[in-house]
Every structure is written in structure tokens, then in C-alpha cells.
Design a protein around this motif. Structure first.
Motif, PDB file in Angstrom:
ATOM      1  N   TRP A  70      24.022 -53.270  15.756  1.00 15.77           N
ATOM      2  CA  TRP A  70      25.343 -53.860  15.538  1.00 15.77           C
ATOM      3  C   TRP A  70      25.537 -55.130  16.351  1.00 15.77           C
ATOM      4  CZ3 TRP A  70      26.689 -52.281  11.209  1.00 15.77           C
ATOM      5  CH2 TRP A  70      26.455 -50.969  10.800  1.00 15.77           C
ATOM      6  N   TYR A  73      23.984 -57.620  14.120  1.00 18.12           N
ATOM      7  CA  TYR A  73      24.883 -57.755  12.974  1.00 18.12           C
ATOM      8  C   TYR A  73      26.101 -58.604  13.344  1.00 18.12           C
ATOM      9  CZ  TYR A  73      27.174 -56.289   8.631  1.00 18.12           C
ATOM     10  OH  TYR A  73      27.763 -56.271   7.385  1.00 18.12           O
ATOM     11  N   GLY A  77      26.773 -61.998  11.519  1.00 18.03           N
ATOM     12  CA  GLY A  77      28.047 -62.036  10.809  1.00 18.03           C
ATOM     13  C   GLY A  77      28.920 -63.199  11.250  1.00 18.03           C
ATOM     14  N   PHE A 138      34.616 -50.214   3.216  1.00 14.86           N
ATOM     15  CA  PHE A 138      33.494 -50.751   3.987  1.00 14.86           C
ATOM     16  C   PHE A 138      33.923 -51.907   4.889  1.00 14.86           C
ATOM     17  CE2 PHE A 138      31.066 -48.249   1.020  1.00 14.86           C
ATOM     18  CZ  PHE A 138      29.971 -47.849   1.773  1.00 14.86           C
ATOM     19  N   HIS A 139      34.938 -52.644   4.475  1.00 13.50           N
ATOM     20  CA  HIS A 139      35.497 -53.704   5.316  1.00 13.50           C
ATOM     21  C   HIS A 139      36.022 -53.118   6.627  1.00 13.50           C
ATOM     22  CE1 HIS A 139      37.740 -57.594   5.865  1.00 13.50           C
ATOM     23  NE2 HIS A 139      38.506 -56.803   6.611  1.00 13.50           N
ATOM     24  N   SER A 142      33.361 -51.450   8.915  1.00 12.70           N
ATOM     25  CA  SER A 142      32.596 -52.437   9.685  1.00 12.70           C
ATOM     26  C   SER A 142      33.363 -52.892  10.915  1.00 12.70           C
ATOM     27  CB  SER A 142      32.260 -53.644   8.808  1.00 12.70           C
ATOM     28  OG  SER A 142      31.509 -53.247   7.692  1.00 12.70           O
ATOM     29  N   HIS A 143      34.670 -53.118  10.752  1.00 16.67           N
ATOM     30  CA  HIS A 143      35.496 -53.432  11.922  1.00 16.67           C
ATOM     31  C   HIS A 143      35.376 -52.325  12.960  1.00 16.67           C
ATOM     32  CE1 HIS A 143      37.300 -57.057  10.516  1.00 16.67           C
ATOM     33  NE2 HIS A 143      38.060 -56.514   9.582  1.00 16.67           N
ATOM     34  N   ALA A 191      33.072 -58.847  11.261  1.00 10.37           N
ATOM     35  CA  ALA A 191      32.314 -57.733  10.670  1.00 10.37           C
ATOM     36  C   ALA A 191      32.778 -57.375   9.263  1.00 10.37           C
ATOM     37  CB  ALA A 191      32.415 -56.508  11.585  1.00 10.37           C
ATOM     38  N   GLY A 192      34.096 -57.298   9.042  1.00  2.17           N
ATOM     39  CA  GLY A 192      34.619 -56.884   7.741  1.00  2.17           C
ATOM     40  C   GLY A 192      34.219 -57.824   6.609  1.00  2.17           C
ATOM     41  N   THR A 195      30.433 -57.732   5.838  1.00  2.00           N
ATOM     42  CA  THR A 195      30.008 -56.575   5.060  1.00  2.00           C
ATOM     43  C   THR A 195      30.391 -56.731   3.598  1.00  2.00           C
ATOM     44  OG1 THR A 195      30.117 -55.101   6.962  1.00  2.00           O
ATOM     45  CG2 THR A 195      30.283 -54.075   4.799  1.00  2.00           C
TER      46      THR A 195
END
Length: 521
Positions: A70, A73, A77, A138-139, A142-143, A191-192, A195
Motif C-alpha cells: 500500500w 500504491y 496513485g 472500491f473507492h 481504497s481510502h 487512493a479512491g 482504484t
């Protein structure tokens, strides 16, 4: 183009939506009055929606969020988010210019800005709900994962209900998030949308691979639209494979078919789950007439058939195009038409300038060679049929980037892919299912699901990366401006960043509103 709805369909859709919304609001009010729904708590109000909060699943997110992946990521991101932010902001500016070149009749409707299935006329209800739920879940997940990775507190998880589940959320401790190290906070915000974009690309690939698995049901061209005297005899989705015994394999074969005199019947082979022979009226049919242009002023109407232009018999598309290309703006031409009873109508028509028409209504399609050319002001189709190529349709859906050279062509291909719902091609029209053979039953349901999960993830991801508060992109932009203001030794970096972010937030809002207002001024 396939029309998926009529004005009455749209009216009924609005009526159903309004009734459902009214019933939902009445239900929420009744639950609130009885104390089942409160202003705060595990079952609480969020405007007209109901928010269901829980701590279940929090430990799972915290456990999964511990992995080092992460961190990578988060940085990837962040880089992707700022790159997309620049591109989507430039796209918004480009759209603000483009809407000034279209007439008010083609201007977007404000309801098209609402990403609500059933309200937005473009988004189908059930595929829209599926795509929206996947995108939002999924948004928010991811947060939550990036919040957990940076050891920030997660207060609750939940679902937002408005008639149906319209979203999910992972609620961090806001004070802790705002006071966290800037890079950690930016990772959470990025993140959101990241993704959503990654999911969009994954489902686009699935969509393309699925379309690649179909094959044309028969050689020939398919019927995408039909009008005139043949409207009740040939169906949308039929495949025309022969005319008067001559095989039809390509669009050019169809357009240049050597048929009988205009108005006479011809034998046409069509595939409609099997081979059939039907008799259609031949000739170039007027599909539409442009108001205030020569054809309209002369009394030519949709459904009529061209018999001759200046003595040249018009049997097919090539004859029609060649005859008009020999004319000039201001020239008076003799035209013989066949009306809806196939009676001859003799007309003398003074032509307009083709270049002037395109310059006024379609400047992006105008060409220098159109200057001085005669313009009648009609759209036509051979036998009243607008044909399509099954192989070209398959390639367009499965790989719109085939043959695209350079950034501009890649951009146009991307916009075409996003525009499939506006072209009546997504959800895939039931009338077109006859055009292809598919691997299994229910195939088109799967294809439509893949597309709408792609489309709504992409739209949510791009929209959230606009540099405007309260979007994720707005908070990312503000943190970036604070960082730059600090590096530039501003007296008050926070105030400077807030002012710049407020300016861009207002600018984004104005640019969005302009898309609906600009063409109508």
C-alpha cells in the motif's frame, strides 16, 4: 444510430423516478418521526438518504492495510492522480470551448450531469446501479486501506441508502486525518480515484476481450436504421447479403448496388435468424430534410425517393453523389421525385452553398473543396436503409484504438469509447444481437455489465480528481499548493493555498455550468 427511447419513454421514466423519490422521502420521514432513524448514530440521516454505520469489517481493513504494497500504491496513485488531474482539467477547458461551436438543440441537458441511474437518461437503471455500487465500494475501501496503512484511526464503515444502496464509505477520524503528515493525507485522498481508474482499465480489457469473442452471423451489412416505404418490411439488425442476386459483402457493395429503376421492387436477401428473401422499393430515399434549405423550400419531404437530378437517373448512392457534385451553389436544377404514393413530382430547385452549411453547423467536418458546391439540404439512404458493417462494429467496440496514430487520434478513440451510450450502442441494443453469434446465453448481459462498471468507475475517478473542494482532487490540490507556497516562502502558506484552491474550485464550477448554459446563450 439506434434510438433506445422515445419522448414518451423519457416522460414515463421521469414520472416513475419522481414517484419513487416521493415515496422514499415519505418513508424516511415516517421512520425519523418514529425514532428508527436519528440525526446521529448507527442509523442516521444524510439528507434524504439513510446512512447505516457499523464497525464490522474494520479489523479486516486494518489487517489487510498493514501490507507494504500500500505504500507503493500510495506513491503511484499520487503520481497518477496529479497527471490525470491536469488532463481532466484541460479536457474541461476544451469542452467549454467546444460547446460554443454546437447549436442549442445539441446542447447537453443538466440531468446528464447527474450520475444517477434512471435520472440520467444515458445511464440504464440496473447496469448503472451495478457500476455505481462497484465504483463507490472500491473507492471507499481504497481510502480505508491507505488510512489503515498509515495507522490513522477508522471510526466506522457503512452503506448509504437512497431507495437502493448508492454507496459505501469508510469513515476516518477527520481531526486525525487533517493533522496527519501531508504525504500520508495525500496518499489517502489519492487512493479512491486511483482504484476507480485501475478498475476502469481492468473492466475495459474484459469488455474488449468479450467483444473479440463474437463473430458476424452472416456475410453482408446490417440495418442500423430504416425509413420510407420499406420501414415495415426490413428490421433493424437484419443482415442484407444480396440484392437482385448480387452478393453484398461490404458497405461499398451496398451503396453501389446496380438495382432497378427508382420506385421499382427489388429482391433482397436478408439474414434474420435464417435466410429470407423480401421485395423492397429501390432508390435513394430522403431520410430527413433541413429546414430553410432548398429541399425544404421546394416541398421535398422525408420518405420521398429521388428519381432524377438534371436528367440523371438516381439508382444508388454513387449516382446521387456524382449528380450533386456536378452542381454549383446558386444553380437551378431540375429534380424529379417519387412521393409516398410513387407518383412523380417535378421540381426546380436553386441550390445553396455546401461550404456555408458546414461552416455554420459542422465546422469540424468542413473542407475547402466544398466551396461553391451545390447543397440541397437532405440526408439520404439507399432503399431508406442506413447500413453498418458487422466486422467494423466489432472492431470499433473491441479495439477503438486500432489504426490510431498519434495523441490526437488516441484521444478521439477514447472519446468515442466513452460516447458509446450516446450513440445508442451501450447497453448493446437487443435489435443488434441478431448481427453476431455469441459464445453462450446471457453473453450480452455480461458485456453490458463490464462496460458500465468501466464507464462509471472512469467517470467517478476522473470527476473526483478535478481540482475542486470537496472532491478528493480538491484536497490533493490544496495540499500541493500548501507545499509549493511553503517552498516559495509565502508569508502564510495555508491562506495562500486556500485562496488558490477556492479560485480553482469556482473556476471548475463555472466551466461545468458553462457546458449547459453556453450553447443556449
Amino acid at each position: 444510430m439506434v434510438m433506445l427511447s422515445t419522448p414518451m419513454d423519457a416522460y414515463e421514466g421521469w414520472l416513475i423516478a419522481l414517484v419513487l423519490v416521493a415515496l422514499w422521502i415519505a418513508l424516511v420521514y415516517a421512520l425519523y418521526r418514529r425514532g428508527y432513524v436519528k440525526k446521529e448514530g448507527s442509523v442516521s440521516l444524510f439528507g434524504p438518504a439513510i446512512m447505516l454505520k457499523t464497525t464490522r469489517g474494520k479489523k479486516f481493513i486494518e489487517r489487510v492495510g498493514k501490507h507494504k504494497i500500500w505504500e507503493v500504491y500510495g506513491y503511484v496513485g499520487l503520481l497518477l492522480s496529479f497527471l490525470v488531474m491536469i488532463l481532466v482539467f484541460l479536457l474541461l477547458i476544451w469542452q467549454a470551448y467546444m460547446v460554443t461551436t454546437i447549436p442549442a438543440s445539441r446542447a447537453p441537458s443538466p440531468v446528464e450531469a447527474l450520475g444517477i441511474p434512471g435520472i440520467n437518461p444515458i445511464i440504464p437503471i440496473w447496469y448503472g446501479i451495478l457500476g455505481l455500487v462497484v465504483a463507490i465500494v472500491f473507492h471507499e475501501l481504497s481510502h480505508g486501506l491507505l488510512t489503515a496503512f498509515h495507522r490513522l484511526k477508522i471510526v466506522s464503515l457503512g452503506v448509504l441508502l437512497f431507495i437502493v444502496p448508492i454507496g459505501a464509505f469508510v469513515e476516518p477520524d477527520e481531526d486525525e486525518l487533517l493533522n496527519a503528515q501531508r504525504i500520508k493525507r495525500m496518499h489517502v485522498f489519492a487512493a479512491g480515484p486511483t482504484t476507480n481508474i485501475v478498475l476502469a482499465m481492468a473492466f475495459l480489457l474484459l469488455f474488449s476481450l468479450s467483444i473479440g469473442a463474437v463473430s458476424p452471423a452472416h456475410s453482408g451489412v446490417y440495418v442500423s436504421s430504416v425509413g420510407g416505404l420499406n420501414a415495415n418490411e426490413v428490421h433493424i439488425g437484419d443482415i442484407i447479403y444480396s440484392i437482385n442476386g448480387t452478393k453484398i459483402n461490404t458497405l461499398k457493395d451496398f451503396e453501389n448496388a446496380n438495382t432497378a429503376m427508382p420506385g421499382k421492387r427489388v429482391s433482397v436477401g436478408v439474414w434474420r435468424g435464417g435466410e429470407h428473401k423480401i421485395n423492397l422499393v429501390s432508390g435513394m430515399v430522403v431520410m430527413s430534410v433541413m429546414k430553410d434549405y432548398p429541399a425544404h423550400q421546394a416541398g421535398i419531404r422525408a420518405g420521398w425517393i429521388f428519381y432524377s437530378v438534371n436528367g440523371t437517373i438516381i439508382r444508388n448512392y454513387s449516382d446521387f453523389l456524382n449528380a450533386l457534385n456536378k452542381t454549383h451553389a446558386g444553380e437551378r436544377v431540375e429534380i424529379v421525385m417519387l412521393n409516398n404514393t410513387l407518383s412523380h413530382v417535378y421540381l426546380n430547385v436553386t441550390l445553396a452553398d455546401k461550404y456555408d452549411y458546414y461552416e455554420k453547423y459542422q465546422p469540424n467536418l468542413n473542407k475547402g473543396e466544398y466551396k461553391g458546391k451545390g447543397f440541397l439540404g437532405v440526408s439520404t439512404a439507399f432503399m431508406g436503409i442506413l447500413p453498418g458493417s458487422p466486422s467494423q462494429l466489432k472492431q470499433f467496440l473491441s479495439n477503438p484504438y486500432a489504426g490510431a496514430n498519434g495523441p490526437s487520434e488516441m484521444f478521439r478513440a477514447t472519446m468515442s469509447l466513452i460516447a458509446l451510450p450516446f450513440l445508442g450502442l451501450m447497453p448493446f441494443p437487443a435489435a443488434y444481437e441478431n448481427v453476431f453469434t455469441v459464445p453462450f446465453a446471457g453473453f450480452w448481459i455480461l458485456v453490458n455489465s463490464f462496460y458500465w462498471i468501466f464507464w462509471l468507475n472512469l467517470m467517478l475517478g476522473l470527476t473526483n480528481l478535478l481540482p475542486a473542494v470537496p472532491l478528493d482532487g480538491g484536497y490533493l490540490f490544496k495540499d500541493l499548493m500548501t507545499y509549493l507556497s511553503t517552498k516559495l516562502k509565502s508569508k502564510n502558506p495555508e491562506t495562500t493555498a486556500s485562496n488558490i484552491t477556492t479560485f480553482f474550485s469556482l473556476l471548475v464550477l463555472i466551466l461545468i455550468i458553462w457546458q449547459f448554459v453556453g450553447p443556449r446563450i
